[in-house]
Design a protein around this motif. Structure first.
Motif, PDB file in Angstrom:
ATOM      1  N   MET A 236      71.630  48.360  -2.231  1.00  0.00           N
ATOM      2  CA  MET A 236      70.952  47.671  -1.088  1.00  0.00           C
ATOM      3  C   MET A 236      70.700  48.546  -0.079  1.00  0.00           C
ATOM      4  O   MET A 236      69.844  48.118   0.564  1.00  0.00           O
TER       5      MET A 236
ATOM      6  N   ARG B 156      77.489  30.666   0.960  1.00  0.00           N
ATOM      7  CA  ARG B 156      77.455  30.630   2.552  1.00  0.00           C
ATOM      8  C   ARG B 156      78.987  29.598   2.905  1.00  0.00           C
ATOM      9  O   ARG B 156      78.711  28.473   2.512  1.00  0.00           O
TER      10      ARG B 156
ATOM     11  N   LEU C  83      72.107  42.937  -6.294  1.00  0.00           N
ATOM     12  CA  LEU C  83      73.513  42.698  -6.024  1.00  0.00           C
ATOM     13  C   LEU C  83      73.692  41.585  -7.139  1.00  0.00           C
ATOM     14  O   LEU C  83      75.254  40.967  -7.100  1.00  0.00           O
TER      15      LEU C  83
ATOM     16  N   PHE D  46      69.583  43.514   5.006  1.00  0.00           N
ATOM     17  CA  PHE D  46      70.571  44.109   4.047  1.00  0.00           C
ATOM     18  C   PHE D  46      71.337  42.874   3.305  1.00  0.00           C
ATOM     19  O   PHE D  46      72.648  42.971   3.507  1.00  0.00           O
TER      20      PHE D  46
ATOM     21  N   HIS E  43      84.422  37.969   2.154  1.00  0.00           N
ATOM     22  CA  HIS E  43      82.886  38.104   1.756  1.00  0.00           C
ATOM     23  C   HIS E  43      82.596  39.521   1.106  1.00  0.00           C
ATOM     24  O   HIS E  43      81.925  40.474   1.792  1.00  0.00           O
TER      25      HIS E  43
ATOM     26  N   VAL F 245      70.995  39.202   0.204  1.00  0.00           N
ATOM     27  CA  VAL F 245      70.352  38.300  -0.420  1.00  0.00           C
ATOM     28  C   VAL F 245      69.959  37.374   0.517  1.00  0.00           C
ATOM     29  O   VAL F 245      68.722  36.774   0.661  1.00  0.00           O
ATOM     30  N   GLY F 246      71.001  36.700   1.266  1.00  0.00           N
ATOM     31  CA  GLY F 246      70.811  35.555   2.111  1.00  0.00           C
ATOM     32  C   GLY F 246      70.014  35.871   3.096  1.00  0.00           C
ATOM     33  O   GLY F 246      70.107  37.116   3.890  1.00  0.00           O
TER      34      GLY F 246
HETATM   35  O1  LIG Z   1      76.184  37.360   1.242  1.00  0.00           O
HETATM   36  C1  LIG Z   1      75.581  38.653   1.102  1.00  0.00           C
HETATM   37  C2  LIG Z   1      74.436  38.680   1.083  1.00  0.00           C
HETATM   38  O2  LIG Z   1      73.640  37.658   1.447  1.00  0.00           O
HETATM   39  O3  LIG Z   1      73.934  39.767   0.792  1.00  0.00           O
END
Ligand SMILES: O=CC(=O)O
Length: 350
Positions: A318, A257, A107, A81, A306, A83-84
């Motif tokens: 997401m 990050r 996102l 869940f 965050h 992007v990173g």
């Molecule tokens: O930092 C948030 C992500 O990776 O979704």
């Protein structure tokens, strides 16, 4: 004949439609789901991963050898869940032919919006101004021509450390502010033409140029936006050396990050007025930032917890995409977004 249900583990309660989509599969799947709002306990995850075919994780859940061993050889898919994917050991997945889903596209707008907010907060001393008013200090600081002045965004050179989708969406939002020039550093310079997400690299009203080195990016930018993935080559990429090269009126924003910026070096740079300000959505060792953390003593640093993707619409999407990725991973169907794990993962160089 009763068929054993395949087990999936989900490390958080999901939102509305995503939970409904998951619940609709309970006839065919055994769904084991962490019940609290807080991140799931590691020991809970390790215990419950046993015999799972798929696991849906948050960015706070480490996916490593230990977890994959605990799950067993039937594990087919991880859906993150996020992007990173720096919380995921990609090589360990590739070795076991386990697929990895993630949510890189939905996102983009939310994080790019927050990037602009942080740039403006850092340049215009938003955090410092609000803090003073909240502390009742306004009566002691009546309007005067230099009160709370900061650098203006018009005319800025913006340096992007990492020039992927979110950075490019941020650039799209910055153009109407009248920025003058863009420089960037990317780990994949050869792929930029293919990854020109909004047609800006091909056709932009202002110059967009490769910075060639982190040093040059530091020296020439009025605004530095950190938007690169966290890898062994980007950890502490921004440290004292980098700050010493930055302009005194420049600001830095991190929406990627925390560990890409060396926090001690940032505190020092702010303390010594080596740079003008900072806007952070992420920081090393988050969320364990106590009230006495040195970064919180820096009036020119605005830190938010965050929340880059935290719009209602984005988090719903997401959640939906994560569930779809999880289900696709079980059946071998295409995921909404899947990380390419087929070749050996090389650490991108900056
Ligand atoms: O930092 C948030 C992500 O990776 O979704």
């Amino acid at each position: 004949m009763t068929m054993t249900k395949r087990k999936v583990v989900v490390t958080r309660q999901l939102i509305d439609e995503a939970q409904i989509l998951l619940d609709a599969k309970r006839e065919e799947l055994e769904v084991v789901q962490w019940q609290s709002e807080k991140p799931c306990d590691r020991s809970w995850l390790l215990d419950n991963a046993k015999d799972a075919t798929g696991i849906l994780v948050m960015l706070s859940d480490k996916v490593d050898e230990e977890l994959l061993e605990a799950a067993g050889s039937q594990l087919k898919a991880i859906a993150s869940f996020s992007v990173g994917t720096d919380h995921v050991d990609r090589d360990a997945l590739r070795k076991r032919k386990i697929r990895l889903g993630y949510t890189p596209t939905c996102l983009t707008d939310a994080v790019a919006d927050l990037t602009i907010m942080l740039i403006l907060m850092a340049q215009r001393r938003g955090g410092e101004s609000i803090a003073k008013v909240m502390k009742g200090e306004w009566p002691q600081m009546p309007w005067h021509p230099l009160l709370m002045t900061g650098p203006q965004i018009r005319g800025s050179t913006v340096g992007f450390l990492g020039f992927g989708r979110i950075a490019q969406a941020s650039l799209q939002r910055l153009l109407p502010f009248g920025i003058k020039r863009v420089i960037y550093l990317t780990s994949k310079p050869g792929q930029l033409a293919k990854e020109d997400h909004f047609g800006l690299i091909k056709d932009c009203a202002i110059p967009i140029e490769p910075a060639q080195s982190a040093d040059r990016l530091a020296k020439e930018s009025d605004v530095v936006v950190v938007g690169c993935a966290l890898t062994s080559s980007t950890k502490h990429l921004v440290s004292t050396d980098f700050f010493n090269k930055m302009k005194k009126l420049a600001v830095i924003v991190n929406i990627a990050r925390g560990p890409v910026i060396d926090t001690d070096a940032l505190v020092k740079a702010l303390d010594e007025e080596q740079i003008f300000g900072a806007g952070l959505d992420v920081i090393e060792n988050e969320p364990n930032i106590q009230a006495d953390h040195p970064i919180l003593k820096q009036p020119r640093c605005v830190l938010v917890p965050h929340i880059g993707s935290a719009t209602i619409e984005t988090r719903e999407q997401m959640a939906m995409e994560s569930v779809k990725n999880l289900l696709a991973g079980l059946t071998g169907e295409p995921m909404v977004n899947e990380v390419e794990l087929s070749s050996v993962t090389e650490t991108p160089k900056y």
